[in-house]
Write an enzyme that holds these catalytic residues in place. Structure first.
Site, PDB file in Angstrom:
ATOM      1  N   THR A 302       0.886  -1.147   0.000  1.00  0.00           N
ATOM      2  CA  THR A 302       0.000   0.000   0.000  1.00  0.00           C
ATOM      3  C   THR A 302       0.925   1.198   0.000  1.00  0.00           C
ATOM      4  OG1 THR A 302      -1.675  -1.266   1.160  1.00  0.00           O
ATOM      5  CG2 THR A 302      -1.793   1.098   1.426  1.00  0.00           C
ATOM      6  N   ASP A 344     -10.445  -8.171   0.838  1.00  0.00           N
ATOM      7  CA  ASP A 344     -10.695  -7.449   2.095  1.00  0.00           C
ATOM      8  C   ASP A 344     -12.126  -7.661   2.601  1.00  0.00           C
ATOM      9  OD1 ASP A 344      -8.242  -6.443   2.773  1.00  0.00           O
ATOM     10  OD2 ASP A 344      -8.530  -4.505   1.822  1.00  0.00           O
TER      11      ASP A 344
END
Ligand code: GLY
Length: 491
Positions: A302, A344
């Site tokens: 990320t 997720d």
């Protein structure tokens, strides 16, 4: 220049604090495609497959282009063409691959399975340090966005290329999904910690709620134990453990479920959780032995960056493809990787995802829903409501604990930012029921004491990739993550 983290094929979050007092939180998280179904990742026997992680079914509808453009339009002062030109030039003319990127390419088996293989493994060999990476297709895509705004991505030839690529591999994102994508502007979570104010990201990210809840629990202790002591590990881990139990079962996309935001972020609720912490003993999370061993199966990539301008306007933003190189799928003709953000979601409620997070029904898959995130772009204000810290991180669920530890190190332990960033870190996410520590960061005697108190220690080489800016006398200090590559720069 960091293709494994994207990010136009992904999404993220942004917290903004302007000197005129305005604040904003932009949610540009991906959404599940309209054809998504609750059990789409289960095989015929009801077993969870890896299709939420690798390949054409793993992607949510990207939100990054729409979110960045909206932030610029509402709060920026420059044109999209101006802000995109440096990226277009780097894609068109290329840049030199450094050792970090070369090592990431070498380890990226997933990339070779899909169309990006030819670019990153020319003649079957990975690009090495010193090679020039030129990305002409990406340059054309970025130019289309610079010329047409979000329509250059969500409609027209880039959208067509994306949908064609996804279709080729049996995925489900359509032109309709792309055309409908909209970022959401939300109100930041505003909380306090020992006289300071935090502006943090509300759901669909869990970041702001879980950080607030953890800090509220910690604030119930009138003083903080010395950093690195047994008592410090015990109290901080106990706070995270409780906040993550709620995170994993109660949070999800507020457009689809009702999130008890007020309760979770209240000081009274934190006091009731504090009463469940025993002073001398760890309390097991709901114990599921097999899940305790669930590993974090892959590196997370990320991107977080913190920005402050000369006037003091501040932005914290975190963007991601989720795993390193996302789903591995590279959009041919348009030159970018797609996210694997669908992982997720609770692809099978009660079963761990790739971060070992065990999540519930609130975060089950539904068409158009945002998958729960841990991204935690955060701005801390001092008692005069001036920006003190701009901070956030990369690293799946460790984002929440890593970001909040920078806040704790600065506010509780009065560390300068360099020390706050270097200090050893810990992580607890309820399940697996283990306390992750950094190898070499915890004194052996403290480890022995923690084990004796009942903590299952899980040593890792390094935890979480943070980037932060702090106000100092006479200006600002930026500190990149000392455990990874990255940089801080003043213009
Ligand atoms: N993809 C990691 C997160 O959003 O938490």
């Amino acid at each position: 220049t960091w293709p494994e983290a994207g990010n136009i094929g992904g999404g993220g979050y942004m917290v903004i604090k302007l000197v005129d007092g305005r604040t904003a939180a932009i949610d540009y998280r991906e959404v599940a495609p309209l054809a998504a179904t609750r059990d789409m990742y289960l095989d015929a026997n009801g077993k969870l497959t890896d299709k939420s992680i690798v390949g054409h079914l793993a992607s949510g509808v990207p939100g990054a282009v729409a979110g960045m453009a909206q932030a610029l339009e509402r709060y920026g002062t420059m044109s999209l063409r101006e802000v995109m030109q440096p990226a277009i030039t780097l894609a068109r003319d290329g840049f030199v691959v450094d050792s970090g990127l070369a090592s990431s390419i070498r380890g990226s088996e997933r990339v070779q399975q899909f169309e990006g293989g030819a670019m990153f493994f020319p003649n079957g060999q990975p690009l090495t340090t010193g090679a020039r990476l030129v990305q002409p297709d990406l340059a054309r895509t970025l130019q289309a966005i610079a010329d047409q705004g979000p329509a250059g991505f969500y409609r027209g030839w880039v959208a067509d290329s994306l949908v064609a690529e996804i279709k080729r591999g049996g995925g489900i994102i359509t032109n309709d999904d792309l055309a409908r994508y909209k970022p959401r502007e939300r109100r930041p979570i505003r909380s306090t910690y020992r006289g300071f104010t935090l502006l943090a990201m509300p759901p669909s990210s869990s970041g702001g709620v879980t950080m607030t809840q953890s800090l509220n629990i910690l604030e119930t202790w009138p003083t903080t134990a010395p950093h690195g002591s047994t008592q410090w590990y015990h109290t901080v881990a106990s706070a995270y453990q409780r906040a993550f139990v709620d995170r994993n079962s109660k949070l999800g996309d507020p457009d689809f479920i009702s999130v008890p935001l007020e309760q979770l972020t209240s000081k009274t609720y934190a006091q009731s959780l504090r009463r469940t912490v025993r002073d001398e003993r760890a309390t097991p999370t709901r114990v599921v032995d097999s899940l305790m061993q669930a590993p974090i199966r892959e590196p997370m990539n990320t991107t977080h960056y913190s920005v402050v301008d000369r006037f003091g306007n501040a932005v914290a933003t975190t963007t991601t493809l989720n795993g390193s190189w996302g789903s591995g799928v590279w959009v041919r003709g348009a030159g970018f990787f797609m996210n694997n953000e669908m992982d997720d979601f609770a692809a099978q409620p009660g079963m761990p995802n790739m971060f070992g997070l065990v999540q519930g029904e609130q975060n089950a898959i539904q068409p158009g829903k945002r998958m729960l995130s841990a991204m935690s772009p955060t701005i801390v204000l001092d008692s005069a409501q001036q920006v003190l810290l701009v901070v956030g991180a990369a690293g799946g669920p460790t984002i929440i604990t890593g970001t909040s530890q920078i806040v704790l190190n600065v506010l509780d332990h009065r560390m300068n930012l360099a020390d706050a960033m270097r200090a050893p870190r810990l992580h607890h996410q309820a399940l697996p029921d283990s306390l992750t520590i950094e190898i070499g960061g915890v004194a052996p005697a403290v480890q022995d004491s923690l084990r004796a108190m009942g903590w299952a220690l899980r040593p890792l080489r390094s935890l979480v990739n943070v980037n932060a800016i702090m106000r100092v006398k006479g200006g600002w200090e930026g500190v990149p993550e000392p455990r990874r590559s990255g940089g801080a720069v003043g213009y």
